[in-house]
Design a protein around this motif. Structure first.
Motif, PDB file in Angstrom:
ATOM      1  N   GLY A 142      50.977  45.505  28.320  1.00 56.16           N
ATOM      2  CA  GLY A 142      52.277  45.092  28.059  1.00 56.16           C
ATOM      3  C   GLY A 142      52.932  44.736  29.480  1.00 56.16           C
ATOM      4  N   LYS A 143      52.168  44.898  30.607  1.00 56.22           N
ATOM      5  CA  LYS A 143      52.779  44.759  31.942  1.00 56.22           C
ATOM      6  C   LYS A 143      51.986  43.346  32.397  1.00 56.22           C
ATOM      7  CE  LYS A 143      53.166  49.612  33.105  1.00 56.22           C
ATOM      8  NZ  LYS A 143      53.031  50.764  34.057  1.00 56.22           N
ATOM      9  N   GLY A 144      52.630  42.960  33.751  1.00 57.51           N
ATOM     10  CA  GLY A 144      52.071  41.467  34.001  1.00 57.51           C
ATOM     11  C   GLY A 144      50.629  41.681  34.361  1.00 57.51           C
ATOM     12  N   THR A 145      50.087  40.743  34.446  1.00 58.96           N
ATOM     13  CA  THR A 145      48.403  40.471  34.794  1.00 58.96           C
ATOM     14  C   THR A 145      48.466  40.544  36.406  1.00 58.96           C
ATOM     15  OG1 THR A 145      48.694  38.119  34.937  1.00 58.96           O
ATOM     16  CG2 THR A 145      48.107  38.932  32.785  1.00 58.96           C
ATOM     17  N   GLY A 146      49.256  40.455  37.126  1.00 61.40           N
ATOM     18  CA  GLY A 146      49.056  40.583  38.634  1.00 61.40           C
ATOM     19  C   GLY A 146      48.655  39.013  39.295  1.00 61.40           C
ATOM     20  N   VAL A 147      48.796  38.019  38.367  1.00 60.57           N
ATOM     21  CA  VAL A 147      48.487  36.677  38.940  1.00 60.57           C
ATOM     22  C   VAL A 147      49.478  35.761  38.458  1.00 60.57           C
ATOM     23  CG1 VAL A 147      46.802  34.948  38.502  1.00 60.57           C
ATOM     24  CG2 VAL A 147      45.941  37.259  38.762  1.00 60.57           C
ATOM     25  N   ILE A 148      50.050  35.034  39.301  1.00 60.11           N
ATOM     26  CA  ILE A 148      50.947  34.114  39.056  1.00 60.11           C
ATOM     27  C   ILE A 148      50.166  32.552  39.306  1.00 60.11           C
ATOM     28  CG2 ILE A 148      53.244  32.789  39.381  1.00 60.11           C
ATOM     29  CD1 ILE A 148      53.857  35.464  40.637  1.00 60.11           C
ATOM     30  N   LEU A 177      49.824  27.604  30.761  1.00 61.58           N
ATOM     31  CA  LEU A 177      48.616  28.075  31.612  1.00 61.58           C
ATOM     32  C   LEU A 177      49.188  29.532  32.168  1.00 61.58           C
ATOM     33  CD1 LEU A 177      45.789  27.894  32.718  1.00 61.58           C
ATOM     34  CD2 LEU A 177      46.817  26.402  34.750  1.00 61.58           C
ATOM     35  N   GLN A 178      48.238  30.477  31.859  1.00 64.40           N
ATOM     36  CA  GLN A 178      48.213  31.698  32.660  1.00 64.40           C
ATOM     37  C   GLN A 178      46.847  32.198  33.195  1.00 64.40           C
ATOM     38  OE1 GLN A 178      51.633  34.141  32.750  1.00 64.40           O
ATOM     39  NE2 GLN A 178      51.791  31.823  33.435  1.00 64.40           N
ATOM     40  N   ALA A 179      46.719  33.224  33.832  1.00 64.98           N
ATOM     41  CA  ALA A 179      45.544  33.873  34.308  1.00 64.98           C
ATOM     42  C   ALA A 179      45.545  35.468  34.187  1.00 64.98           C
ATOM     43  CB  ALA A 179      45.113  33.198  35.515  1.00 64.98           C
ATOM     44  N   VAL A 180      44.250  35.708  34.298  1.00 62.86           N
ATOM     45  CA  VAL A 180      44.031  37.328  34.541  1.00 62.86           C
ATOM     46  C   VAL A 180      43.026  37.566  35.498  1.00 62.86           C
ATOM     47  CG1 VAL A 180      44.669  38.025  32.184  1.00 62.86           C
ATOM     48  CG2 VAL A 180      42.232  37.447  32.710  1.00 62.86           C
ATOM     49  N   LYS A 181      42.761  38.479  36.216  1.00 63.94           N
ATOM     50  CA  LYS A 181      41.958  38.866  37.199  1.00 63.94           C
ATOM     51  C   LYS A 181      40.568  38.785  36.242  1.00 63.94           C
ATOM     52  CE  LYS A 181      44.978  41.407  40.288  1.00 63.94           C
ATOM     53  NZ  LYS A 181      45.190  42.772  40.806  1.00 63.94           N
ATOM     54  N   ASP A 182      39.606  38.398  36.983  1.00 61.19           N
ATOM     55  CA  ASP A 182      38.193  38.608  36.272  1.00 61.19           C
ATOM     56  C   ASP A 182      37.994  39.716  35.907  1.00 61.19           C
ATOM     57  OD1 ASP A 182      37.854  35.930  37.152  1.00 61.19           O
ATOM     58  OD2 ASP A 182      36.424  36.205  38.581  1.00 61.19           O
TER      59      ASP A 182
END
Length: 206
Positions: A142-148, A177-182
């Motif tokens: 539930g926390k942010g993905t660390g990527v903006i 559009l959002q993203a996560v770390k690989d």
């Protein structure tokens, strides 16, 4: 094509009707007119602008946990002069292919795109033309993905409300559009822009 912005986060949005009448001067010798029947004025009159009031009781509570496919009714502001009530339905939360971020070049290194597909409905009927809605991806915790990341890809087109988005029931669909770390997973999407939702966003869990 919208311009892109991308960054890494270090840690991890009665009316009252008044009636009046003027009586004319009576002629001498004419009978006094009978008093006209009276009726009380209504406390309020129907709205003529196509808007409907939406009370706090109708809104989805801050911090609510929903599932993909569920509808949330939330207060909404856009810019300095547009405000109302909208309903957001998150239809899908998908991981995209890394190749979809080719237009971002090296800035997207180490990132995997996330596509949040949603529909937006004008519930209050106020003028929200050309507005856009932001949702954020979060991890399984539930926390942010660390990527903006902002912008769009060929497989995730960001749309704004059209000029008819000012009546009750008007809708549009878009993709955030959002993203996560690989290697990371996406756990859901959040809305945190309305009053009372910044600290307790609504979350749709995947």
């Amino acid at each position: 094509m919208k311009f892109h912005r991308i960054a890494l986060s270090a840690t991890g949005c009665a009316a009252v009707l008044l009636l009046s009448a003027c009586g004319g001067k009576e002629e001498a010798g004419s009978p006094a007119p009978a008093p006209a029947p009276t009726s009380s004025a209504p406390a309020s009159s129907p709205a003529t602008s196509g808007t409907v009031p939406v009370s706090n009781a109708d809104a989805t509570a801050p911090g609510s946990e929903l599932k993909v496919g569920d509808r949330a009714v939330v207060p909404f502001k856009y810019g300095n002069d547009k405000a109302g009530t909208i309903a957001i339905t998150v239809k899908a939360i998908e991981l995209g292919a890394k190749e979809d971020l080719a237009a971002y070049g090296d800035k997207a290194k180490g990132m995997t795109p996330v596509y949040i597909r949603l529909s937006v409905e004008n519930v209050g009927g106020t003028d929200l033309t050309y507005s856009s809605v932001r949702l954020r991806a979060v991890g399984p915790d539930g926390k942010g993905t660390g990527v903006i990341i902002t912008g769009e890809t060929p497989k995730c087109q960001s749309e704004s409300a059209k000029r008819d988005f000012k009546t009750v029931g008007a809708t549009f669909e878009t993709c955030a559009l959002q993203a996560v770390k690989d290697g990371d997973e996406v756990g859901g999407a959040t809305y945190g822009d309305g009053d009372g939702y910044k600290d307790k966003p609504v979350i749709w869990k995947k």
